[in-house]
Structures are given as structure tokens and as C-alpha cells.
Write an enzyme that holds these catalytic residues in place. Structure first.
Site, short mmCIF file in Angstrom:
data_model
loop_
_atom_site.label_atom_id
_atom_site.label_comp_id
_atom_site.label_asym_id
_atom_site.label_seq_id
_atom_site.Cartn_x
_atom_site.Cartn_y
_atom_site.Cartn_z
N ARG A 6 2.22 -13.04 19.03
CA ARG A 6 1.25 -12.37 18.12
C ARG A 6 0.07 -11.77 18.98
NH1 ARG A 6 3.31 -10.55 14.93
NH2 ARG A 6 4.66 -11.76 13.45
N GLU A 388 4.88 -4.74 16.07
CA GLU A 388 3.46 -5.04 16.42
C GLU A 388 2.74 -3.96 17.27
OE1 GLU A 388 2.23 -8.93 17.05
OE2 GLU A 388 3.86 -9.63 15.53
N ASN A 389 3.54 -3.10 17.89
CA ASN A 389 2.89 -2.14 18.78
C ASN A 389 3.17 -0.86 18.29
OD1 ASN A 389 2.48 -4.20 21.08
ND2 ASN A 389 4.89 -4.42 20.88
#
Length: 562
Positions: A6, A388-389
Site C-alpha cells: 500500500r 495505485e500508481n
């Protein structure tokens, strides 16, 4: 989605504040009320209006009604404030409204003699109504009504400004008349449990009411709506009316919408579902075979697919050594067994360390082709997007639509954005979700590993409370997603995330608040969402480590929602 998978991203308060969604209610004009604003539709240019630093002008497109609208362009040092002095009566209540689009737009009033008020909305590609109310003081005979944007942001547009209330004697624009029936009603998308509708805007309308088989089912301010909670493979008749302070129009011509067949092999996905991530690696949590996944989980997201050297392409490699010699054949057999029991098993792409990038047409095609190949090889029901990037909304939309065309209507698509990704419909994750709304199953936003965020009421909330869950979910529910496409993502134990763990009781209270209007904290949603899809956790493995406390408490609660 585990602590080492995360990443944390924080915004400053000023930028975060620019991304809140404001939920407003439209005041109803009484028979004696008049619109005290002058040149409210900018048909006479900027007459009666003053704009800061020459920031305002009138344009012929886009307009909401009539032939003109205001366009005001902020600069780095100016927020493009356009104002008008409006005559009012003392000790009186007025409803202030305007329709806006484009960049961030604010509407407010000063000099009321009581409490000055304002409201706002983030950027929008279509007209949105802002509305609030104020009461004048005992000696107040005029107020200043204003609109403005945000420093350095794109231009905003405003039209049909109104200050409805007792006649202040300063000249008026005519009050509302009952609008005409909407035209162009059509079915814009379907799932096995919902029908999406769209129609043409009606001049003078402030809202629209949707009817299913003659019964009112929802009211919206825009020109689209999704009716949820429908039976699969069933036809329904829909009509729409236009509304404003003067009343409701006749109903539109009816259209018929037919829901899709149930999803995937085996039974259809339940109305309320629990999603759990299964770890294809050993990080200290209980190692599970897929057959060990707890019964309460309806969607099992296998984490994670791996990037390849081909841009956009992924593959899947079972960590047999890390999972105690779990073989590919056993894994495939366990997928089939879960599907036979009514579960959906999907492959998740991303995680904190995920390096998959879909940013052009070629990588979009590679993504769709490779995910479909992995689905065919292992028998997965669909894909979870957990990048998540960052992602490119245009090309991820293209990739997922291509995948849908290959896999058919049974495809399951889930998403697991971080809180910052869903603060505004202009964010790429939110855009992607709305772009694929007709084929999207559920967005399970991660309410953990997060900084403080804005709720749909414009207030700041910190993780770890019922209010954090409900106020942030409201942004998605009021921002265009159907309730059946919204789930609450939480860690299964304190070890499942770096921060943000809450007890199952808090999760269940948040679910009840959103679905039934009970169990709320200080934040109260503007309406209930009985079609809310459910909840998600990272992970089934950490759940097992904690004695299945999360799934034993949240699972039955989700499945018992109305």
C-alpha cells in the site's frame, strides 16, 4: 493492499478542499415568491453584474436556457468573482440558486444580516444546479449575490441565477413555470440488476423524476439516472418528468429496458456481496488454498497478476512454493468449485508494487488481450483494477471495453481505488468508473492507509469512524455510480493495513447508515441507498489469521441488508 503493498498519498488541505462534492437540496418557491435577481440568465450581457479583474464575459455556448450564459475565467491571483446587489425584504427567507458547469464553481451571498451562506461543486462537463437558502436580518434591505471559481483553475459557466423569495422591490425576473415533458428518453446501459437512462434537458427544469412501471423510483438533478435492484432478464417500462418550483411536467413517452442475464457460470452474483482478496504469496498471514477461503466471500480477488515486458500486458504465476506446494491444477479445480458454489473468482491487477501501465492504444489492446488469456487459462470470472500508481482514464476505459467485448456480459469488473482517487469525478479512477458504468460490477474503495479526506458535505473526516466511511461513500453515490456499484473496503485486522482498521461493528453501522439510515454518526446521507453492494476486505488471509472475526460479523450483515 497489505502494508507492504500500500502506498500513501496526501493532498494539502487547499487542494483537497477543491475536490469536495456538495449535496444540495432545491428549495420550492411559494406562489408569492419572485426571482429578485436581475438579468439572471445573462441575456443582457453583464448588465447588473460586476466581475473582478475583467474575468467575466457572456457566451452563446454553452448555455442552459435562453441565448447566453456567463463565462468567468480565474487567474493565479483572481478567482473570477461576479456579483450583483439584490434588493430584499428584512426578516425574510430566500432560496439562492444557479446552474453551473466547467471549472470549480461557487455560489454565495453576503450582507444578509444573519448568516452568510455559500455552496460549490467541483468541475463538471454538464450543467449542475447549486442551491442554498438564507434569512435576512431585521434591517437588511439588500444583499450581494456572487459566483466565483478557483485560483488558476479553468473557466466556469453560470446561468439562470435565482433569488426566490418575497419581492424586495428592486425589479425581478419572472418566476418559474411548469416545465414541459422531457424528450429523447433512452436506455443507455443495462446490467443484470439495473437499467441506466438518459434524456434531453428541459428548459426551466430544476430536477427530474424517474418512474418504473408507473411508480416513482428516484429523483435526480441531471439528465441521467440508473435504476437498480431489478430482477435479471426482466423488462421494465420507464418514464421521466421534469420538475421545478412551479410543479411537475407530464410524463415523457415510455421506453422499455430489459436487464441482462445473470452474471457468469453458476448462480448470479447476490444483490449484496462481500469481496475478499486472496494472497498469492506468504507475508506472515495465514497461508490459504483457494478452497480454504471463507464461505462468506462472494467475490474472491486473486492478488496479484504480474506485469510482463510487453507494455500493458499481464500474466499470472501461482506462487506454488510460497503456498506450500499448491499446484496449478489444484488451483484451477478450486476455482471451478468456488464457481459451482455461486462464488466469483477474479484476478487482481496492481497493488502497491504493481507496474502495469495502460497509457496508449497499443498497451490498452495488450492489457485486454492478456487479461482475457489469463481468464481463459485459469477460468477467472473477471478482473479487479487495483493500480495505485495512477491510470489513464481514456485508455483504461478502452482496455476494459475491449475485454468486455471478448468476455461477454458475464464479465465481473471491480475496482479498488484509494480514497484520494475518488474525491472528485474529474479524477482518473472516478472517470474510468463512470466511463464503464454499464459494465462495472463494483468499486470497493480502500478506506484505510489514508489521510483525512472530504466528505460529500464538504467537511473533513479522518479515517477510523463511521462518518469517514459514509461521508466518503456519499461522494460516489451522489457522483454518478449506482448503489449496487459501491462497496466499503476495510482491512480484516490491525495487521492487514498500516492504518484505518475499524471493528466489524463500525463497518456494519456504516452499511446500515447508507442502506437504511440507521447507525449513522454525525454525518447523515442525503438519502438511503438500499441497493448498496456491500463490503470488501484485505484480506481473506488476514481474516483467517484473526479467527475469521471480520467475515463472521460483516458477511451475514451484508447478506441481510434490504
Amino acid at each position: 493492499m497489505s502494508p507492504h503493498r500500500r502506498s500513501l498519498r496526501f493532498w494539502s488541505g487547499a487542494v483537497t478542499a477543491a475536490l469536495a462534492l456538495t449535496v444540495t437540496t432545491v428549495g420550492q418557491a411559494s406562489a408569492a415568491d419572485v426571482n429578485n435577481a436581475r438579468n439572471a440568465g445573462f441575456e443582457s450581457g453583464l448588465s447588473d453584474w460586476t466581475c473582478s479583474a475583467g474575468s467575466g464575459t457572456t457566451v452563446s455556448s454553452p448555455v442552459r436556457t435562453g441565448t447566453a450564459a456567463l463565462q468567468a475565467t480565474p487567474s493565479g491571483q483572481d478567482n473570477a468573482r461576479c456579483a450583483q446587489t439584490v434588493r430584499v425584504k428584512p426578516n425574510s427567507t430566500y432560496t439562492l440558486g444557479a446552474w453551473v458547469r466547467g471549472g470549480y464553481a461557487y455560489l454565495g451571498v453576503t450582507g444578509t444580516g444573519t448568516t452568510d451562506v455559500s455552496t460549490w461543486t467541483p468541475d463538471s462537463s454538464s450543467w449542475k444546479q447549486l442551491s442554498t437558502s438564507f434569512t435576512t436580518g431585521s434591517s437588511t434591505t439588500s444583499v450581494t449575490v456572487y459566483t466565483h471559481g478557483w485560483y488558476g483553475q479553468s473557466a466556469y459557466y453560470a446561468d439562470d441565477v435565482s433569488v426566490f423569495g418575497p419581492d424586495g422591490g428592486g425589479g425581478t425576473d419572472p418566476g418559474p413555470t411548469i416545465p414541459s415533458a422531457p424528450g429523447g428518453l433512452n436506455v443507455s446501459g443495462t446490467t443484470s440488476s439495473s437499467v441506466s437512462l438518459a434524456w434531453n434537458a428541459v428548459s426551466g427544469a430544476t430536477g427530474y423524476t424517474v418512474y418504473r412501471d408507473g411508480t416513482k423510483v428516484t429523483a435526480v438533478s441531471g439528465t441521467s439516472a440508473t435504476v437498480t435492484g431489478l430482477a435479471a432478464s426482466t423488462s421494465y417500462s420507464f418514464q421521466v418528468t421534469a420538475t421545478n418550483g412551479a410543479g411537475e411536467s407530464p410524463k415523457s413517452a415510455a421506453v422499455t429496458g430489459t436487464t441482462n442475464k445473470p452474471n457468469g457460470p453458476g448462480p448470479a452474483l447476490p444483490k449484496h456481496a462481500v469481496t475478499g482478496y486472496w494472497q498469492n504469496f506468504d507475508n506472515g498471514a495465514t497461508v490459504q488454498k483457494l478452497a480454504d477461503v471463507q464461505e462468506q466471500y462472494d467475490i474472491i480477488a486473486v492478488a496479484f497478476a504480474d506485469a510482463t515486458s510487453t507494455p500493458g500486458a499481464v500474466t499470472f504465476n501461482l506462487d506454488s512454493a510460497g503456498l506450500g506446494g499448491y499446484t496449478v491444477d489444484q488451483f484451477k479445480a478450486d476455482i471451478r468449485a468456488k464457481q459451482a458454489a455461486g462464488k466469483k473468482v477474479i484476478v487482481s491487477v496492481g497493488g502497491e508494487r504493481g507496474t502495469v501501465a495502460v497509457n496508449d492504444a497499443a498497451s490498452a489492446a495488450n492489457f485486454a488481450n492478456s487479461v482475457y488469456s489469463v481468464m481463459q487459462t485459469y477460468g477467472f470470472d473477471g478482473v479487479d483494477i487495483d493500480l495505485e500508481n495512477g491510470l489513464n482514464a481514456t485508455y483504461m476505459t478502452q482496455a476494459l471495453r475491449s475485454l468486455s467485448a471478448k468476455a461477454g456480459s458475464s464479465l465481473i469488473i471491480t475496482m479498488a481505488p484509494q480514497t484520494i482517487d475518488m474525491q472528485s469525478t474529474s479524477n482518473s479512477y472516478f472517470q474510468t468508473a463512470l466511463n464503464i458504468k454499464d459494465i462495472l460490477t463494483v468499486v470497493n474503495m480502500q478506506y484505510y492507509n489514508s489521510g483525512s479526506m472530504l466528505g460529500c458535505d464538504g467537511k473533513v473526516y479522518s479515517q477510523g469512524s463511521v462518518d469517514f466511511l459514509t461521508a466518503l461513500a456519499c461522494i460516489q453515490l451522489e457522483g454518478g455510480l449506482a448503489p449496487s456499484q459501491v462497496g466499503l473496503g476495510l482491512p480484516a485486522s490491525t495487521r492487514g493495513a498500516g492504518s484505518g482498521y475499524v471493528s466489524p461493528t463500525v463497518v456494519n453501522n456504516a452499511l446500515d447508515c447508507l442502506a437504511k439510515g440507521t447507525g449513522c454518526g454525525s454525518f447523515k446521507p442525503p438519502r438511503t441507498y438500499p441497493g448498496l453492494r456491500g463490503a470488501m476486505t484485505w484480506s481473506t488471509n488476514w481474516d483467517a489469521t484473526a479467527g475469521n472475526a471480520w467475515s463472521n460479523a460483516v458477511g451475514p450483515h451484508v447478506h441481510g441488508l434490504p
